[in-house]
Design a protein around this motif. Structure first.
Motif, PDB file in Angstrom:
ATOM      1  N   ALA A  34      -6.492  -3.269   7.985  1.00  0.00           N
ATOM      2  CA  ALA A  34      -6.365  -1.811   7.860  1.00  0.00           C
ATOM      3  C   ALA A  34      -7.558  -1.107   8.499  1.00  0.00           C
ATOM      4  O   ALA A  34      -7.396  -0.090   9.197  1.00  0.00           O
ATOM      5  CB  ALA A  34      -6.255  -1.423   6.391  1.00  0.00           C
ATOM      6  N   GLU A  35      -8.753  -1.665   8.299  1.00  0.00           N
ATOM      7  CA  GLU A  35      -9.950  -1.013   8.840  1.00  0.00           C
ATOM      8  C   GLU A  35     -10.107  -1.260  10.334  1.00  0.00           C
ATOM      9  O   GLU A  35     -10.388  -0.328  11.096  1.00  0.00           O
ATOM     10  CB  GLU A  35     -11.191  -1.500   8.097  1.00  0.00           C
ATOM     11  N   GLU A  36      -9.923  -2.519  10.766  1.00  0.00           N
ATOM     12  CA  GLU A  36     -10.171  -2.869  12.162  1.00  0.00           C
ATOM     13  C   GLU A  36      -9.095  -2.341  13.107  1.00  0.00           C
ATOM     14  O   GLU A  36      -9.394  -1.914  14.223  1.00  0.00           O
ATOM     15  CB  GLU A  36     -10.285  -4.386  12.296  1.00  0.00           C
ATOM     16  N   GLU A  37      -7.836  -2.370  12.689  1.00  0.00           N
ATOM     17  CA  GLU A  37      -6.749  -1.985  13.589  1.00  0.00           C
ATOM     18  C   GLU A  37      -6.282  -0.549  13.397  1.00  0.00           C
ATOM     19  O   GLU A  37      -5.699   0.040  14.318  1.00  0.00           O
ATOM     20  CB  GLU A  37      -5.565  -2.940  13.391  1.00  0.00           C
ATOM     21  N   HIS A  38      -6.529   0.025  12.228  1.00  0.00           N
ATOM     22  CA  HIS A  38      -6.013   1.368  11.960  1.00  0.00           C
ATOM     23  C   HIS A  38      -7.079   2.356  11.490  1.00  0.00           C
ATOM     24  O   HIS A  38      -6.773   3.523  11.290  1.00  0.00           O
ATOM     25  CB  HIS A  38      -4.890   1.296  10.912  1.00  0.00           C
ATOM     26  N   GLY A  39      -8.305   1.871  11.311  1.00  0.00           N
ATOM     27  CA  GLY A  39      -9.378   2.754  10.861  1.00  0.00           C
ATOM     28  C   GLY A  39      -9.185   3.282   9.454  1.00  0.00           C
ATOM     29  O   GLY A  39      -9.676   4.362   9.111  1.00  0.00           O
ATOM     30  N   ILE A  40      -8.475   2.522   8.626  1.00  0.00           N
ATOM     31  CA  ILE A  40      -8.176   2.964   7.265  1.00  0.00           C
ATOM     32  C   ILE A  40      -9.043   2.205   6.273  1.00  0.00           C
ATOM     33  O   ILE A  40      -9.151   0.976   6.327  1.00  0.00           O
ATOM     34  CB  ILE A  40      -6.689   2.731   6.927  1.00  0.00           C
ATOM     35  N   THR A  41      -9.677   2.924   5.370  1.00  0.00           N
ATOM     36  CA  THR A  41     -10.381   2.317   4.249  1.00  0.00           C
ATOM     37  C   THR A  41      -9.803   2.879   2.951  1.00  0.00           C
ATOM     38  O   THR A  41      -9.090   3.884   2.966  1.00  0.00           O
ATOM     39  CB  THR A  41     -11.893   2.594   4.305  1.00  0.00           C
ATOM     40  N   PHE A  42     -10.126   2.246   1.853  1.00  0.00           N
ATOM     41  CA  PHE A  42      -9.528   2.622   0.585  1.00  0.00           C
ATOM     42  C   PHE A  42     -10.600   2.956  -0.444  1.00  0.00           C
ATOM     43  O   PHE A  42     -11.653   2.325  -0.497  1.00  0.00           O
ATOM     44  CB  PHE A  42      -8.669   1.471   0.042  1.00  0.00           C
ATOM     45  N   ARG A  43     -10.296   3.956  -1.255  1.00  0.00           N
ATOM     46  CA  ARG A  43     -11.106   4.260  -2.438  1.00  0.00           C
ATOM     47  C   ARG A  43     -10.192   4.090  -3.636  1.00  0.00           C
ATOM     48  O   ARG A  43      -9.225   4.839  -3.798  1.00  0.00           O
ATOM     49  CB  ARG A  43     -11.663   5.687  -2.377  1.00  0.00           C
ATOM     50  N   VAL A  44     -10.461   3.088  -4.439  1.00  0.00           N
ATOM     51  CA  VAL A  44      -9.507   2.704  -5.477  1.00  0.00           C
ATOM     52  C   VAL A  44     -10.167   2.674  -6.855  1.00  0.00           C
ATOM     53  O   VAL A  44     -11.382   2.496  -6.997  1.00  0.00           O
ATOM     54  CB  VAL A  44      -8.888   1.319  -5.179  1.00  0.00           C
ATOM     55  N   GLY A  45      -9.347   2.858  -7.866  1.00  0.00           N
ATOM     56  CA  GLY A  45      -9.789   2.753  -9.246  1.00  0.00           C
ATOM     57  C   GLY A  45      -8.767   1.955 -10.031  1.00  0.00           C
ATOM     58  O   GLY A  45      -7.708   1.595  -9.507  1.00  0.00           O
ATOM     59  N   ALA A  46      -9.084   1.686 -11.275  1.00  0.00           N
ATOM     60  CA  ALA A  46      -8.159   0.921 -12.111  1.00  0.00           C
ATOM     61  C   ALA A  46      -8.191   1.466 -13.532  1.00  0.00           C
ATOM     62  O   ALA A  46      -9.261   1.823 -14.049  1.00  0.00           O
ATOM     63  CB  ALA A  46      -8.528  -0.560 -12.105  1.00  0.00           C
ATOM     64  N   GLU A  47      -7.007   1.529 -14.127  1.00  0.00           N
ATOM     65  CA  GLU A  47      -6.889   1.915 -15.527  1.00  0.00           C
ATOM     66  C   GLU A  47      -6.319   0.732 -16.298  1.00  0.00           C
ATOM     67  O   GLU A  47      -5.190   0.300 -16.054  1.00  0.00           O
ATOM     68  CB  GLU A  47      -5.974   3.141 -15.669  1.00  0.00           C
ATOM     69  N   LEU A  48      -7.110   0.187 -17.194  1.00  0.00           N
ATOM     70  CA  LEU A  48      -6.701  -0.978 -17.975  1.00  0.00           C
ATOM     71  C   LEU A  48      -6.171  -0.501 -19.326  1.00  0.00           C
ATOM     72  O   LEU A  48      -6.914   0.109 -20.106  1.00  0.00           O
ATOM     73  CB  LEU A  48      -7.881  -1.928 -18.165  1.00  0.00           C
ATOM     74  N   GLU A  49      -4.905  -0.770 -19.592  1.00  0.00           N
ATOM     75  CA  GLU A  49      -4.276  -0.294 -20.822  1.00  0.00           C
ATOM     76  C   GLU A  49      -3.757  -1.471 -21.648  1.00  0.00           C
ATOM     77  O   GLU A  49      -3.196  -2.420 -21.101  1.00  0.00           O
ATOM     78  CB  GLU A  49      -3.126   0.666 -20.486  1.00  0.00           C
ATOM     79  N   PHE A  50      -3.951  -1.404 -22.947  1.00  0.00           N
ATOM     80  CA  PHE A  50      -3.495  -2.472 -23.839  1.00  0.00           C
ATOM     81  C   PHE A  50      -3.291  -1.894 -25.229  1.00  0.00           C
ATOM     82  O   PHE A  50      -3.759  -0.793 -25.555  1.00  0.00           O
ATOM     83  CB  PHE A  50      -4.518  -3.608 -23.883  1.00  0.00           C
TER      84      PHE A  50
END
Length: 270
Positions: free
Chosen positions: A170-186
């Motif tokens: 994604a980064e090398e071929e499309h210049g896309i990076t990600f900003r991600v989070g996570a919600e842990l539910e139980f």
């Protein structure tokens, strides 16, 4: 003509001799030197863990059904390893079928996968994931990628390796990076008591019936929440928020948003 400084001729001769005797390290020699450094570093790390009371190193990888597959090696055994094995990369093998040829609920081989228990994949640890487990203090855990020992290549069944390739592409071929989070539910349930449902099905009883973002669960179970937060903090897992969810007895932990999606995925596993 300018006069020479005392001893300048002998200095120049010595420099020329030093230059002629200088030997550029060949690539193979450099690689051997790097491997020796890695082995020494790993041994120092293992000794540090042992001095802290850790007895076991748990190798972890994730199969196609999101199950954690793991084996434990005693630190004493790892400290006895020599040569290539001392890099910690070839210490644990698990049958290839475990990562794509078994259902999540049983050790029954799925015929159509063409996988079986004869081929073994090795777990190559990523030491950036190394943690002493706060709930099993005699054990340290490390997450790794799956490699085919016959070719020394990344296995297509390695879910962690797949995520790495997706991020790199994604980064090398499309210049896309990600900003991600996570919600842990139980859901938290009581030790005793059951909630009877229709048709004779019984389930554990949730600890409360509060609504979203209510304070009841936070107040009554503060000790549990504090212990949970402490154990995550000891593993360098950053928590942004904690709150009750809509379901009965449901709790949510919000992890910090990150630019490193692989690191966040590792934290969810830990």
């Amino acid at each position: 003509s300018s006069s020479s400084l005392p001893g300048s001729s002998s200095c120049l001769l010595q420099e020329e001799e030093d230059y002629r005797s200088f030997k550029v390290m060949e690539p193979l020699e450099y690689a051997v030197s790097m491997e020796e450094t890695l082995v020494a570093t790993n041994r120092a790390l293992l000794r540090t863990l042992k001095s802290a009371g850790v007895q076991f190193l748990r190798y972890i990888s994730i199969d196609s059904y999101n199950n954690l597959r793991s084996k434990v090696v005693p630190l004493k055994r790892l400290l006895l390893l020599r040569n290539n094995d001392a890099t910690l990369d070839n210490c644990v093998g698990i049958a290839e079928v475990c990562f794509g040829g078994l259902p999540s609920y049983a050790d029954v081989i799925i015929p159509d996968t063409t996988l079986d228990a004869r081929r073994v994949l090795t777990i190559k640890p990523d030491l950036s994931t190394l943690r002493v487990l706060p709930y099993n203090k005699k054990t340290a855990a490390v997450i790794g990628n799956l490699y085919d020992p016959s070719t020394s290549t990344l296995s297509p069944l390695c879910t962690r390796g797949l995520l790495s390739r997706v991020l790199e592409t994604a980064e090398e071929e499309h210049g896309i990076t990600f900003r991600v989070g996570a919600e842990l539910e139980f859901t938290l349930v009581k030790d005793v008591g059951k909630l009877l449902l229709k048709e004779g099905i019984v389930l554990p009883e949730p600890i409360d019936s509060s609504v979203f973002a209510d304070t009841t669960l936070l107040t009554e179970y503060e000790d549990f929440i504090s212990d949970l937060y402490t154990q995550l903090d000891e593993q360098d897992i950053e928590v942004e928020q904690i709150h009750s969810e809509s379901g009965m007895g449901q709790l949510e932990l919000v992890l910090r948003y990150q630019l490193n999606a692989l690191k966040l995925a590792d934290q969810v596993i830990l």
